[in-house]
Structures are given as structure tokens and as C-alpha cells.
Design a protein around this motif. Structure first.
Motif, PDB file in Angstrom:
ATOM      1  N   ALA A  89     -29.470   8.572   9.782  1.00  0.00           N
ATOM      2  CA  ALA A  89     -29.759   7.554  10.584  1.00  0.00           C
ATOM      3  C   ALA A  89     -30.778   8.820  10.938  1.00  0.00           C
ATOM      4  N   ARG A  90     -29.992   9.961  11.968  1.00  0.00           N
ATOM      5  CA  ARG A  90     -30.182  10.298  12.726  1.00  0.00           C
ATOM      6  C   ARG A  90     -31.732  11.618  12.614  1.00  0.00           C
ATOM      7  N   ALA A  91     -31.648  11.691  11.296  1.00  0.00           N
ATOM      8  CA  ALA A  91     -32.268  13.097  10.796  1.00  0.00           C
ATOM      9  C   ALA A  91     -33.737  12.537  10.561  1.00  0.00           C
ATOM     10  N   MET A  92     -33.902  11.020   9.742  1.00  0.00           N
ATOM     11  CA  MET A  92     -35.251  10.504   9.707  1.00  0.00           C
ATOM     12  C   MET A  92     -35.202   9.246   9.954  1.00  0.00           C
ATOM     13  N   HIS A  93     -34.430   8.160   9.596  1.00  0.00           N
ATOM     14  CA  HIS A  93     -35.181   7.432   9.861  1.00  0.00           C
ATOM     15  C   HIS A  93     -35.404   6.897  11.427  1.00  0.00           C
ATOM     16  N   ALA A  94     -34.657   6.992  12.515  1.00  0.00           N
ATOM     17  CA  ALA A  94     -35.261   7.064  14.069  1.00  0.00           C
ATOM     18  C   ALA A  94     -36.141   7.641  14.177  1.00  0.00           C
ATOM     19  N   ARG A  95     -36.026   8.682  14.463  1.00  0.00           N
ATOM     20  CA  ARG A  95     -37.683   9.459  14.352  1.00  0.00           C
ATOM     21  C   ARG A  95     -38.953   9.282  13.872  1.00  0.00           C
ATOM     22  N   VAL A  96     -38.268   9.011  12.422  1.00  0.00           N
ATOM     23  CA  VAL A  96     -39.781   8.393  11.830  1.00  0.00           C
ATOM     24  C   VAL A  96     -40.238   7.386  12.097  1.00  0.00           C
ATOM     25  N   LEU A  97     -39.723   5.918  12.274  1.00  0.00           N
ATOM     26  CA  LEU A  97     -39.234   4.913  12.683  1.00  0.00           C
ATOM     27  C   LEU A  97     -40.320   5.122  14.422  1.00  0.00           C
ATOM     28  N   ALA A  98     -39.643   5.981  15.408  1.00  0.00           N
ATOM     29  CA  ALA A  98     -39.639   5.950  16.434  1.00  0.00           C
ATOM     30  C   ALA A  98     -41.650   6.829  16.850  1.00  0.00           C
ATOM     31  N   ALA A  99     -41.765   7.509  15.605  1.00  0.00           N
ATOM     32  CA  ALA A  99     -42.796   8.493  15.859  1.00  0.00           C
ATOM     33  C   ALA A  99     -44.599   7.272  16.029  1.00  0.00           C
ATOM     34  N   GLY A 100     -44.129   6.160  15.542  1.00  0.00           N
ATOM     35  CA  GLY A 100     -45.663   5.179  15.066  1.00  0.00           C
ATOM     36  C   GLY A 100     -46.560   6.130  14.089  1.00  0.00           C
ATOM     37  N   PRO A 101     -47.607   5.780  13.758  1.00  0.00           N
ATOM     38  CA  PRO A 101     -48.186   4.796  15.480  1.00  0.00           C
ATOM     39  C   PRO A 101     -47.637   2.838  14.986  1.00  0.00           C
ATOM     40  N   GLU A 102     -47.593   3.275  13.598  1.00  0.00           N
ATOM     41  CA  GLU A 102     -47.545   1.897  12.233  1.00  0.00           C
ATOM     42  C   GLU A 102     -45.941   1.219  13.472  1.00  0.00           C
ATOM     43  N   THR A 103     -45.091   1.169  13.641  1.00  0.00           N
ATOM     44  CA  THR A 103     -43.893   1.072  14.014  1.00  0.00           C
ATOM     45  C   THR A 103     -43.188   1.661  15.052  1.00  0.00           C
ATOM     46  N   ARG A 104     -42.284   0.387  15.355  1.00  0.00           N
ATOM     47  CA  ARG A 104     -41.661   1.133  17.105  1.00  0.00           C
ATOM     48  C   ARG A 104     -40.108   1.430  16.623  1.00  0.00           C
ATOM     49  N   LEU A 105     -39.305   1.495  16.813  1.00  0.00           N
ATOM     50  CA  LEU A 105     -37.621   1.458  17.298  1.00  0.00           C
ATOM     51  C   LEU A 105     -37.693   1.187  18.896  1.00  0.00           C
ATOM     52  N   ALA A 106     -37.746  -0.116  18.324  1.00  0.00           N
ATOM     53  CA  ALA A 106     -37.323  -1.539  19.402  1.00  0.00           C
ATOM     54  C   ALA A 106     -35.803  -1.780  19.516  1.00  0.00           C
ATOM     55  N   ALA A 107     -35.514  -1.418  18.688  1.00  0.00           N
ATOM     56  CA  ALA A 107     -33.083  -0.986  18.859  1.00  0.00           C
ATOM     57  C   ALA A 107     -32.122  -0.198  18.003  1.00  0.00           C
ATOM     58  N   VAL A 108     -31.282  -0.092  18.423  1.00  0.00           N
ATOM     59  CA  VAL A 108     -30.736   0.468  17.560  1.00  0.00           C
ATOM     60  C   VAL A 108     -28.923  -0.299  17.431  1.00  0.00           C
ATOM     61  N   TRP A 109     -28.528  -0.805  16.418  1.00  0.00           N
ATOM     62  CA  TRP A 109     -26.798  -0.679  16.451  1.00  0.00           C
ATOM     63  C   TRP A 109     -26.269  -0.411  15.904  1.00  0.00           C
ATOM     64  N   ALA A 110     -25.094   0.375  15.777  1.00  0.00           N
ATOM     65  CA  ALA A 110     -24.258   0.660  14.988  1.00  0.00           C
ATOM     66  C   ALA A 110     -22.533   0.401  15.205  1.00  0.00           C
ATOM     67  N   ARG A 111     -21.713   0.680  14.793  1.00  0.00           N
ATOM     68  CA  ARG A 111     -20.692  -0.232  14.786  1.00  0.00           C
ATOM     69  C   ARG A 111     -19.656   1.198  15.012  1.00  0.00           C
ATOM     70  N   ARG A 112     -19.859   2.195  15.510  1.00  0.00           N
ATOM     71  CA  ARG A 112     -19.380   2.985  17.080  1.00  0.00           C
ATOM     72  C   ARG A 112     -20.722   3.070  18.450  1.00  0.00           C
ATOM     73  N   ALA A 113     -20.832   2.704  19.042  1.00  0.00           N
ATOM     74  CA  ALA A 113     -20.915   2.497  20.593  1.00  0.00           C
ATOM     75  C   ALA A 113     -22.039   3.676  20.265  1.00  0.00           C
ATOM     76  N   GLU A 114     -21.181   4.406  20.700  1.00  0.00           N
ATOM     77  CA  GLU A 114     -21.419   5.930  21.344  1.00  0.00           C
ATOM     78  C   GLU A 114     -22.124   6.682  20.423  1.00  0.00           C
ATOM     79  N   ALA A 115     -22.412   6.778  18.711  1.00  0.00           N
ATOM     80  CA  ALA A 115     -22.964   7.155  18.187  1.00  0.00           C
ATOM     81  C   ALA A 115     -24.737   6.650  18.604  1.00  0.00           C
ATOM     82  N   ALA A 116     -24.484   5.002  18.446  1.00  0.00           N
ATOM     83  CA  ALA A 116     -25.863   4.475  18.865  1.00  0.00           C
ATOM     84  C   ALA A 116     -26.591   4.783  19.661  1.00  0.00           C
ATOM     85  N   HIS A 117     -25.923   5.179  21.062  1.00  0.00           N
ATOM     86  CA  HIS A 117     -26.539   5.501  21.899  1.00  0.00           C
ATOM     87  C   HIS A 117     -27.259   6.649  21.790  1.00  0.00           C
TER      88      HIS A 117
END
Length: 293
Positions: A22-50
Motif C-alpha cells: 500500500a505504501r510502496a505502490m498504491h498510495a504513492r501512485v494514486l497521489a501522484a495524479g493528475p488522473e487520481t487523487r488519494l482522498a482517504a486511507v483506512w486500515a485496521r491499524r490506525a497508526e499505519a493508516a496515518h
């Protein structure tokens, strides 16, 4: 390959998961845009989500329902059992889905995901990473014009030997469930639809697959995530009356995959038309895997 100009509104994507992928690919790639925006993250471990959301200023959802309220598409970077539990819920809320392989921990779970996508009529896309690289697409295009009698292939790496990707489900299920979808997808697309498949060996150490294709060709596939190689080895060789056709990822830059994946997912969401491997393709691949296991 530079991304195409993007004139539509970015797709707001919610990310489920905050592990290494999630950190290495998904979050980084989705946040890079311009086609997508990383709007929110949820994980069962709140600290990791932050930790995952913070570099991109994304909202940290307190629960899965809140994540769905804040996005129009959902990307999953979680173990197969968790994806199979949550993806149908997102589909029923009308969210487009960016799904990991395998769809689920077993065929029944995978079928529930694919059925939910079909019933809701939402766009889905499967993260078969190599499918988004120009070299892969050129190979598959060339393969369509080739008369193939037989094929040899392998997908080998050492991630199961230790490190952050030596996770529970991978160590338990082995290479067939983790690497199998990638290699079977390439063989099926390059050689032809698989009509029969059998395996020998141990998915946790080394597994050999033999595939019989509808056109009469036979292919072999070697899978292992527990061998000491300096880097992952993915290779497909096609043989027939013509010159051999070889696909090898040794020299490709996987960073070239991500802009293509992001752009095609966003385009599918905005147009409502999926063009990349989707949940139905994921179910087909899992059906092949179930015939081996």
C-alpha cells in the motif's frame, strides 16, 4: 512514457490497507495524479493508516464506511481474505474497484467478488502489474500473430525467504496464489485460452505447471517465491515454426507501469468502460488456480 494530458476531474480514490505494498505502490501512485487523487486511507491499524496517508495529506478514515463516504473508487492493498470481504460491500455502494490478485483466498470468495462487481455494474480493474508495461503489450501483440506450438515460462523470486513481503497468506499459500495469476495471465494471453492444467511440486518451495491450450499448444510454468535470486525473474518463451518469441522483465523499469495503470483506471471510472484486466479476468485466473490446488 509521458502520461497523456488529463482534462477531466481527478478520481477521488480511497485506499484500503497500509502495509508495504500500500505504501510502496498504491498510495504513492494514486497521489501522484493528475488522473487520481488519494482522498482517504483506512486500515485496521490506525497508526499505519496515518503513516500511509500523511505524506500526501490524505484523510484518515475511522472506518470502512467513512472511507466509502469520501471516495468514488476504492483501491485494495490487503490480504486476499480481507479484499474478498470488503470489495463486494464497496461494489454495492457503487464504487469502482482497483483490485489486487488474487481476488480472494479461494475460488468461492473470488466468485463473490466478481459476482458483486457484475451485479452492481461498477468498473473494476486488476493490478496485474506487468500488463501495464509497454514491453509486455508489445510482446502480447506479437504473440497474437505467432503460431505457437509450445512455451516455457517462469516467475521466481526470494521474497518468501524473509522481509516485509513474507506475510502470512503468502507463506501459507505459496507461489501459486501469489505469482500464479501473473504468469497464467501472460501464458493464457500469449498462447491461447487454457483448457487443462496440472501441477507438481510444492507451492511453498517450487511448483511446476503444465497447461494445455485450446489451440493444441502446451506450456510449462515454474513458480517459486523461495529461491535465492538477486532479483525477480519473469520470462516467457514461445516456440513454433517461426523464430522464438521471448519476453523477459530483467531490463524493464516497473515504474513505467504505474502511470499507465493510473490513467487507464481513471479513464475507465470516468467513461464507465473498463479496458484493462478486470474482476472477471481475476475470477478466470482463480478458476485455473483452483484446478491445480
Amino acid at each position: 512514457m509521458p502520461p497523456s494530458p488529463w482534462t477531466r476531474r481527478p478520481v477521488d480514490v480511497g485506499l484500503v490497507g497500509a502495509g508495504p505494498w500500500a505504501r510502496a505502490m498504491h498510495a504513492r501512485v494514486l497521489a501522484a495524479g493528475p488522473e487520481t487523487r488519494l482522498a482517504a486511507v483506512w486500515a485496521r491499524r490506525a497508526e499505519a493508516a496515518h503513516e500511509t496517508a500523511a505524506p500526501y495529506g490524505a484523510h484518515v478514515a475511522s472506518g470502512f464506511e467513512e472511507l466509502l463516504d469520501r471516495c468514488e473508487a476504492v483501491a485494495f492493498a490487503v490480504p486476499p481474505a480481507v479484499q474478498a470481504e470488503l470489495a463486494p460491500l464497496a461494489a454495492r455502494r457503487g464504487k469502482a474497484l482497483l483490485l489486487e490478485k488474487p481476488l480472494g483466498p479461494d475460488l468461492d470468495a473470488a466468485r463473490r467478488v466478481a459476482d458483486a462487481v457484475a451485479e452492481a455494474g461498477v468498473v473494476s480493474q486488476l493490478v496485474l502489474t506487468k500488463r501495464y508495461h509497454p514491453v509486455t503489450r508489445a510482446f502480447l501483440a506479437a504473440a497474437r500473430d505467432a503460431e505457437v506450438s509450445g512455451a516455457r515460462s517462469c516467475y521466481l523470486h526470494g521474497a518468501f525467504l524473509g522481509g516485509e513481503f513474507a506475510t502470512g497468506w503468502r507463506l501459507e499459500q505459496g507461489a501459486l496464489l501469489d505469482l500464479g495469476p501473473h504468469l497464467l495471465d501472460l501464458l493464457d494471453a500469449a498462447v491461447g485460452p487454457v483448457k487443462a492444467i496440472r501441477g507438481t511440486g510444492d507451492s511453498r518451495t517450487w511448483l511446476e505447471l503444465t497447461c494445455e491450450h485450446e489451440n493444441g499448444a502446451v506450456s510449462q510454468a515454474s513458480l517459486s517465491g523461495a529461491v535465492n535470486v538477486p532479483r525477480a525473474v519473469t520470462r516467457v518463451e514461445l516456440f513454433g515454426a517461426g523464430a522464438p518469441l521471448v519476453y523477459d522483465t530483467a531490463e524493464i523499469d516497473h515504474e513505467e507501469c504505474w502511470p499507465v495503470l493510473r490513467r487507464e483506471f481513471a479513464t475507465a471510472v470516468r467513461t464507465g468502460v473498463a479496458t484493462a484486466p478486470d474482476a472477471a479476468r481475476g475470477l478466470y485466473l482463480q478458476e485455473l488456480i483452483a484446478r491445480v490446488a
